[in-house]
Design an enzyme around this catalytic site. Structure first.
Site, PDB file in Angstrom:
ATOM      1  N   ASP A  46       0.846  -1.207   0.000  1.00  0.00           N
ATOM      2  CA  ASP A  46       0.000   0.000   0.000  1.00  0.00           C
ATOM      3  C   ASP A  46       0.879   1.254   0.000  1.00  0.00           C
ATOM      4  O   ASP A  46       0.389   2.375  -0.124  1.00  0.00           O
ATOM      5  CB  ASP A  46      -0.994  -0.006   1.168  1.00  0.00           C
ATOM      6  CG  ASP A  46      -0.331  -0.007   2.528  1.00  0.00           C
ATOM      7  OD1 ASP A  46       0.919  -0.084   2.598  1.00  0.00           O
ATOM      8  OD2 ASP A  46      -1.063   0.078   3.546  1.00  0.00           O
ATOM      9  N   SER A  47       2.217   1.052   0.067  1.00  0.00           N
ATOM     10  CA  SER A  47       3.154   2.169  -0.129  1.00  0.00           C
ATOM     11  C   SER A  47       2.968   2.802  -1.500  1.00  0.00           C
ATOM     12  O   SER A  47       3.446   3.907  -1.742  1.00  0.00           O
ATOM     13  CB  SER A  47       4.601   1.688   0.035  1.00  0.00           C
ATOM     14  OG  SER A  47       4.847   0.561  -0.781  1.00  0.00           O
ATOM     15  N   ASP A  85      -0.993  -6.436  -0.490  1.00  0.00           N
ATOM     16  CA  ASP A  85      -0.976  -5.787   0.827  1.00  0.00           C
ATOM     17  C   ASP A  85      -2.374  -5.274   1.152  1.00  0.00           C
ATOM     18  O   ASP A  85      -2.923  -4.444   0.407  1.00  0.00           O
ATOM     19  CB  ASP A  85       0.024  -4.617   0.754  1.00  0.00           C
ATOM     20  CG  ASP A  85       0.495  -4.179   2.115  1.00  0.00           C
ATOM     21  OD1 ASP A  85       0.249  -4.885   3.100  1.00  0.00           O
ATOM     22  OD2 ASP A  85       1.154  -3.113   2.172  1.00  0.00           O
ATOM     23  N   LYS A 115      -0.701  -9.748   2.811  1.00  0.00           N
ATOM     24  CA  LYS A 115       0.009  -9.277   4.005  1.00  0.00           C
ATOM     25  C   LYS A 115      -0.898  -8.305   4.734  1.00  0.00           C
ATOM     26  O   LYS A 115      -1.651  -7.567   4.088  1.00  0.00           O
ATOM     27  CB  LYS A 115       1.319  -8.571   3.618  1.00  0.00           C
ATOM     28  CG  LYS A 115       2.016  -7.908   4.797  1.00  0.00           C
ATOM     29  CD  LYS A 115       3.335  -7.287   4.410  1.00  0.00           C
ATOM     30  CE  LYS A 115       3.237  -5.866   3.902  1.00  0.00           C
ATOM     31  NZ  LYS A 115       2.608  -4.887   4.814  1.00  0.00           N
ATOM     32  N   GLU A 117      -1.016  -5.675   8.501  1.00  0.00           N
ATOM     33  CA  GLU A 117      -0.235  -5.089   9.592  1.00  0.00           C
ATOM     34  C   GLU A 117      -0.868  -5.422  10.943  1.00  0.00           C
ATOM     35  O   GLU A 117      -2.085  -5.372  11.081  1.00  0.00           O
ATOM     36  CB  GLU A 117      -0.175  -3.559   9.433  1.00  0.00           C
ATOM     37  CG  GLU A 117       0.523  -3.115   8.171  1.00  0.00           C
ATOM     38  CD  GLU A 117       0.596  -1.594   8.030  1.00  0.00           C
ATOM     39  OE1 GLU A 117       0.233  -0.864   8.985  1.00  0.00           O
ATOM     40  OE2 GLU A 117       1.016  -1.132   6.951  1.00  0.00           O
ATOM     41  N   GLU A 184       9.497  -4.374  10.336  1.00  0.00           N
ATOM     42  CA  GLU A 184       9.873  -3.062   9.798  1.00  0.00           C
ATOM     43  C   GLU A 184      10.417  -2.164  10.909  1.00  0.00           C
ATOM     44  O   GLU A 184       9.749  -1.960  11.941  1.00  0.00           O
ATOM     45  CB  GLU A 184       8.647  -2.404   9.125  1.00  0.00           C
ATOM     46  CG  GLU A 184       8.987  -1.027   8.543  1.00  0.00           C
ATOM     47  CD  GLU A 184       7.919  -0.449   7.636  1.00  0.00           C
ATOM     48  OE1 GLU A 184       6.876  -1.099   7.421  1.00  0.00           O
ATOM     49  OE2 GLU A 184       8.129   0.676   7.132  1.00  0.00           O
TER      50      GLU A 184
HETATM   51  O1  KIV Z   1       3.408  -1.168   1.764  1.00  0.00           O
HETATM   52  C1  KIV Z   1       4.582  -1.538   1.742  1.00  0.00           C
HETATM   53  O2  KIV Z   1       5.299  -1.348   0.761  1.00  0.00           O
HETATM   54  C2  KIV Z   1       5.125  -2.162   2.930  1.00  0.00           C
HETATM   55  C3  KIV Z   1       6.608  -2.024   3.118  1.00  0.00           C
HETATM   56  C4  KIV Z   1       6.957  -1.771   4.515  1.00  0.00           C
HETATM   57  C5  KIV Z   1       7.358  -3.182   2.585  1.00  0.00           C
HETATM   58  O3  KIV Z   1       4.421  -2.730   3.706  1.00  0.00           O
END
Ligand code: KIV
Length: 283
Positions: A46-47, A85, A115, A117, A184
């Site tokens: 999500d970056s 993500d 993934k 968080e 991270e």
């Molecule tokens: O969104 C992202 O790119 C991440 C990075 C910390 C790898 O979660």
């Protein structure tokens, strides 16, 4: 090129002592290059909200946006393992919504895993997604979706108690069935102990050399994100400078008439042109 990597392939590499490589990516042409270069894991992070869309945080990324980026990357990767993500509020509201959104990543974008968080705070969502047969990578330490709550983009686990919390979160995620955990901005020694205590691999982004694998943000690694460079990022190319120079030459060649040259133009036969010219003259 080799066949598509699976979770057992990734675990076998770690077992053999081969560190995993992971990079973020959000588009088809970059993903082709990354895949051909032999990167093990591609994270459609999500970056993208910051690196590509220009937002100041990752929070504006939505499921609909992420599915577009993730399906482009999935189509490009013949070998690399692709992870979608889960964006802000796609898994926090309810377990059923978390499972549905994880399922959308798999079915609509064709990713190999998702993934998300968090640790014990999202453990029921992790359990539900894993139970639905979807592989999950955990993400602990600096979790950018909660940057406001954790006091900004800073190293996490610098006190004994916060390091203990990270270890307990990691063990809870492992128990809930994640296949790997991204750490991270965790102090290197804390990340090394967490890695030692887990049976699943850890992937470091700014968490030292002792993890089972290493991740970078693509735009940091190639010199394409110039707003700031995090301390843990290493640049392997200066693509931003190369593109700027290429575009400056493009502008200069248009101004001085070098571009387009004869080889960039298309021809018409003499007879067709004669007829066209005759017509045009009468208009
Ligand atoms: O969104 C992202 O790119 C991440 C990075 C910390 C790898 O979660």
């Amino acid at each position: 090129m080799g066949r598509k990597l699976t979770i057992p392939d990734l675990l076998a590499k770690v077992e053999k002592g081969e560190p995993l490589s992971m990079i973020t990516c959000y588009d088809y042409p970059s993903a082709r290059i990354i895949d051909q270069a032999g990167v093990d894991i591609v994270l459609v992070g999500d970056s993208v909200a910051m690196t590509v869309l220009g937002y100041p945080t990752t929070l504006p990324a939505t499921m609909d946006m992420m599915l577009i980026f993730a399906s482009a990357v999935s189509r490009a990767c013949e070998r690399a393992f692709v992870i979608g993500d889960m964006p802000y509020m796609s898994y926090q509201v309810s377990i059923s919504e978390a499972i549905r959104n994880a399922g959308r990543f798999m079915a609509e974008a064709g990713v190999d895993a998702i993934k998300l968080e968090g640790g014990r705070n999202v453990i029921e969502a992790v359990r539900g997604i894993v139970k639905a047969g979807i592989p999950v990578m955990g993400h602990l330490g600096l979790t950018p979706q909660s940057a406001s709550a954790i006091g900004g983009y800073k190293v996490q686990g610098r006190t004994a108690q916060t390091a203990i919390n990270l270890l307990e979160d990691a063990l809870a995620l492992e128990e809930a069935g994640v296949f790997a955990i991204l750490l991270e901005l965790v102090p290197a020694r804390v990340a090394a102990v967490i890695t030692e205590k887990l049976h699943v691999p850890t992937i470091s982004i700014g968490s030292g050399a002792q993890c089972s694998g290493h991740c970078q943000i693509f735009h940091d690694a190639i010199g394409m994100f110039e707003a700031f460079t995090p301390r843990h990022a290493k640049r392997y190319a200066e693509v931003g400078a190369i593109l700027r120079e290429a575009m400056a030459r493009f502008v200069a060649e248009i101004k001085d008439g070098t571009y387009p040259g004869p080889k960039h133009s298309f021809k018409i036969t003499r007879e067709e042109f004669r007829q066209f010219r005759a017509y045009a003259e009468k208009r």
